[in-house]
Write an enzyme that holds these catalytic residues in place. Structure first.
Site, PDB file in Angstrom:
ATOM      1  N   ASP A   1       0.719  -1.117  -0.007  1.00 43.12           N
ATOM      2  CA  ASP A   1      -0.024  -0.030  -0.173  1.00 43.12           C
ATOM      3  C   ASP A   1       0.697   1.084  -0.056  1.00 43.12           C
ATOM      4  OD1 ASP A   1       0.840  -0.423   2.522  1.00 43.12           O
ATOM      5  OD2 ASP A   1      -0.775  -0.072   3.542  1.00 43.12           O
TER       6      ASP A   1
ATOM      7  N   HIS B   1      23.959   5.821 -19.166  1.00 44.23           N
ATOM      8  CA  HIS B   1      22.712   6.003 -18.104  1.00 44.23           C
ATOM      9  C   HIS B   1      23.170   5.427 -16.634  1.00 44.23           C
ATOM     10  CE1 HIS B   1      19.688   6.243 -21.956  1.00 44.23           C
ATOM     11  NE2 HIS B   1      20.306   7.534 -21.504  1.00 44.23           N
TER      12      HIS B   1
ATOM     13  N   ASP C   1      25.458  14.212 -13.767  1.00 41.23           N
ATOM     14  CA  ASP C   1      24.363  14.605 -14.914  1.00 41.23           C
ATOM     15  C   ASP C   1      23.082  14.614 -14.023  1.00 41.23           C
ATOM     16  OD1 ASP C   1      22.410  15.115 -16.606  1.00 41.23           O
ATOM     17  OD2 ASP C   1      22.875  13.555 -17.941  1.00 41.23           O
TER      18      ASP C   1
ATOM     19  N   ASP D   1      18.633  20.220 -16.596  1.00 40.75           N
ATOM     20  CA  ASP D   1      19.145  19.042 -16.981  1.00 40.75           C
ATOM     21  C   ASP D   1      20.597  19.264 -17.364  1.00 40.75           C
ATOM     22  OD1 ASP D   1      20.176  16.611 -18.118  1.00 40.75           O
ATOM     23  OD2 ASP D   1      18.715  16.590 -19.994  1.00 40.75           O
TER      24      ASP D   1
ATOM     25  N   HIS E   1      26.143   9.832 -28.756  1.00 42.79           N
ATOM     26  CA  HIS E   1      24.761  10.426 -28.678  1.00 42.79           C
ATOM     27  C   HIS E   1      24.569  11.509 -29.389  1.00 42.79           C
ATOM     28  CE1 HIS E   1      26.211  12.822 -25.390  1.00 42.79           C
ATOM     29  NE2 HIS E   1      26.823  12.027 -24.989  1.00 42.79           N
TER      30      HIS E   1
ATOM     31  N   HIS F   1      18.687  17.835 -26.837  1.00 46.37           N
ATOM     32  CA  HIS F   1      17.064  17.514 -26.808  1.00 46.37           C
ATOM     33  C   HIS F   1      16.448  18.789 -26.574  1.00 46.37           C
ATOM     34  CE1 HIS F   1      17.426  16.556 -22.707  1.00 46.37           C
ATOM     35  NE2 HIS F   1      18.416  16.073 -22.979  1.00 46.37           N
TER      36      HIS F   1
ATOM     37  N   HIS G   1      13.320  14.934 -21.454  1.00 44.24           N
ATOM     38  CA  HIS G   1      13.386  14.756 -22.865  1.00 44.24           C
ATOM     39  C   HIS G   1      12.017  15.111 -23.309  1.00 44.24           C
ATOM     40  CE1 HIS G   1      16.572  11.340 -22.387  1.00 44.24           C
ATOM     41  NE2 HIS G   1      16.854  12.472 -22.283  1.00 44.24           N
TER      42      HIS G   1
ATOM     43  N   GLU H   1      24.870  19.116 -25.122  1.00 41.79           N
ATOM     44  CA  GLU H   1      25.524  18.244 -24.286  1.00 41.79           C
ATOM     45  C   GLU H   1      26.443  17.233 -24.962  1.00 41.79           C
ATOM     46  OE1 GLU H   1      22.797  15.049 -22.764  1.00 41.79           O
ATOM     47  OE2 GLU H   1      21.193  16.238 -23.398  1.00 41.79           O
TER      48      GLU H   1
ATOM     49  N   TYR I   1      33.767   9.699 -24.590  1.00 43.00           N
ATOM     50  CA  TYR I   1      33.851   8.481 -23.566  1.00 43.00           C
ATOM     51  C   TYR I   1      34.812   7.356 -24.155  1.00 43.00           C
ATOM     52  CZ  TYR I   1      29.547  10.853 -22.832  1.00 43.00           C
ATOM     53  OH  TYR I   1      28.394  12.004 -23.060  1.00 43.00           O
TER      54      TYR I   1
ATOM     55  N   ARG J   1      31.302  14.623 -20.309  1.00 42.25           N
ATOM     56  CA  ARG J   1      30.037  15.436 -20.751  1.00 42.25           C
ATOM     57  C   ARG J   1      29.986  16.746 -20.182  1.00 42.25           C
ATOM     58  NH1 ARG J   1      26.992  11.616 -20.561  1.00 42.25           N
ATOM     59  NH2 ARG J   1      25.610  11.833 -18.999  1.00 42.25           N
TER      60      ARG J   1
ATOM     61  N   GLU K   1      27.189  19.516 -20.080  1.00 43.47           N
ATOM     62  CA  GLU K   1      25.582  19.645 -20.542  1.00 43.47           C
ATOM     63  C   GLU K   1      25.172  21.007 -20.169  1.00 43.47           C
ATOM     64  OE1 GLU K   1      22.767  16.984 -19.286  1.00 43.47           O
ATOM     65  OE2 GLU K   1      21.299  17.215 -21.238  1.00 43.47           O
TER      66      GLU K   1
HETATM   67  N1  GLY Z   1      20.086  13.279 -18.169  1.00 44.44           N
HETATM   68  C1  GLY Z   1      19.242  12.872 -19.629  1.00 44.44           C
HETATM   69  C2  GLY Z   1      20.118  13.544 -20.737  1.00 44.44           C
HETATM   70  O1  GLY Z   1      21.062  14.218 -20.477  1.00 44.44           O
HETATM   71  O2  GLY Z   1      19.627  13.633 -21.717  1.00 44.44           O
HETATM   72 MN    MN Z   2      21.598  15.177 -18.606  1.00 36.69          MN
HETATM   73 MN    MN Z   3      19.976  16.098 -21.471  1.00 34.88          MN
END
Ligand code: GLY
Ligand code: MN
Ligand code: MN
Length: 448
Positions: A36, A241, A258, A269, A352, A356, A363, A394, A398, A415, A417
């Site tokens: 619950d 991820h 991140d 983000d 990547h 976005h 996203h 971003e 890597y 990274r 961003e």
């Molecule tokens: N934290 C997810 C991205 O950077 O897209």
């Molecule tokens: Mn991110």
């Molecule tokens: Mn992002």
């Protein structure tokens, strides 16, 4: 409340332009975590965008039928003293109607009875079929009910539109109120990144830094993280991820964070990468400067009139040149910069996209391609950036341990961003308070 009412009015206009009909927009269901105990509740973003209402068990219905006055209707939970003693305040239909500015409001239990009436003679249904199985079944029942009345001359909707497509296009362009919230969300997240940098030292674990992020988010009024925070030290930074876990920050390793908070339904983000001990090593700095330069190149392309993909292409060019310069890629094997880009060899270290849309969802919604159809066989053209759009920028590098790759770069993951608003004249970096240059980061980390 006016902006929510204006959005409903704008959606009604668009429905009328498509011949009119009835839109049904539910909020998100409550989800049990175990037995619950439930997951923290988060309303549906489409529903919230049109209402500002955050209670569960609610549905917006918009009626836009030619020859009738348009109607905005909210279905929500009834007041219930017993439940309010346990779970807290509920508006109830009447207070919700006046507070949130709907034309009418009913208990959610009245949905079946009301919808049978509202769908009679509606030309079309505007509904996101397939996103809520329980409501799908109810909608089918209502349609069957209206069809059964055909002998009395009542017609059921003869076409269906996914209402989300219309709202996506509205959500893509942030108004001044939304920008103000997103700016504040990015400021809080920037402070959290600063806090994590300042408190970082070898011997701590990833979750210690995650705790500092969460502390700062909550301390400044954010309701929740906008997504699962990534705190990745050493080789973990090469797992895109990865989540904050229990690895120990080693002297000489980088830490990639991140993380962004959600504030009043809007996401931030931000990614920053810094040395656990406060000082970049030579190889770390070499790759960091490349990623930073690639981000600057992408941000320079983030302005009205540029295509969404131009920032990515600019970042890839700088990254690929850096990979050749540092020997990550061997020019004798992969050829020139143009070869690396056209054949995609850079993807070994950068796999990547560079950004976005960002908004209520991390996203966020919105098409990345232009709506005009491409010529047969041609790729769909990319969308042109316009003021009010918010995108992340971003880029990263890597490096997994691989034969032929200089070992001094192995296990480095970087990274950077930022959250960037397209303005009339260029762009505005909402997350600019998070330290970013090598000098800024090292200076901050010295002041512990
Ligand atoms: N934290 C997810 C991205 O950077 O897209
Ligand atoms: Mn991110
Ligand atoms: Mn992002």
């Amino acid at each position: 409340m006016k902006s929510y009412a204006d959005r409903r009015a704008s959606l009604i206009e668009q429905m009328q332009a498509k011949g009119g009909g009835v839109a049904i927009i539910p909020t998100a269901p409550e989800v049990m975590r175990n037995r619950d105990a439930d997951y923290p509740y988060r309303h549906d973003s489409y529903f919230y965008y049109l209402s500002g209402f955050t209670e569960p068990e609610a549905v917006i219905v918009l009626v836009a039928i030619r020859g009738q006055a348009p109607q905005t209707i909210l279905f929500c939970r009834e007041k219930n003293l017993e439940r309010e003693i346990w779970d807290g305040y509920r508006f109830g239909p009447e207070a919700a109607r006046t507070t949130f500015g709907f034309d009418a409001a009913h208990p959610v239990a009245a949905l079946d009875g009301e919808m049978n009436k509202l769908l009679a003679d509606a030309p079309a249904l505007f509904y996101a079929l397939g996103s809520d199985a329980r409501l799908d079944a109810q909608v089918q029942g209502w349609l069957a009910g209206v069809r059964a009345l055909s002998r009395s001359g009542i017609s059921a909707p003869s076409s269906a539109h996914d209402v989300r497509g219309l709202i996506d296009e509205m959500r893509l362009f942030k108004d001044a109120g939304e920008v103000a919230v997103m700016r504040r969300a990015a400021e809080i997240s920037s402070a959290a990144h600063q806090r994590a940098m300042q408190l970082s030292r070898p011997g701590l674990r990833e979750y210690h830094l995650e705790a500092e992020l969460l502390h700062e988010f909550r301390r400044q009024g954010s309701q929740a993280p906008a997504y699962g925070s990534i705190v990745a030290t050493g080789a973990n930074a090469c797992v895109l991820h990865y989540r904050a876990s229990d690895a120990v920050l080693q002297d000489g390793d980088l830490v990639l964070i991140d993380a962004g908070c959600e504030l009043d339904s809007y996401a931030s983000d931000i990614t920053r990468t810094f040395p656990a001990n406060g000082v970049f090593s030579g190889p770390q700095k070499a790759l960091y400067e490349i990623v930073l330069a690639s981000q600057a190149a992408a941000i320079a392309e983030t302005r009205p009139g540029r295509r969404f993909i131009d920032g990515h292409d600019a970042a890839v060019r700088v990254l690929a040149q850096g990979m050749l310069d540092t020997g990550l890629l061997d020019a004798n094997k992969v050829g020139t910069l143009d070869d690396v880009i056209s054949k995609g060899d850079y993807r070994q270290f950068y796999m990547h996209r560079t950004g976005h849309w960002l908004g209520m969802d991390v996203h966020d919604v919105g098409e990345y391609h232009a709506s005009e159809t491409a010529a047969a066989g041609a790729e769909k053209p990319w969308r042109i950036l316009q003021p009010g759009m918010v995108t992340t920028v971003e880029p990263g590098i890597y490096v997994r341990p691989t034969d032929g790759v200089p070992p001094e770069f192995w296990n480095i993951g970087i990274r950077i961003e930022d959250d960037v608003l397209v303005t009339a004249t260029g762009c505005d970096i909402l997350s600019k308070d998070a330290p970013k240059t090598v000098a800024e980061i090292e200076t901050l980390m010295r002041q512990q």
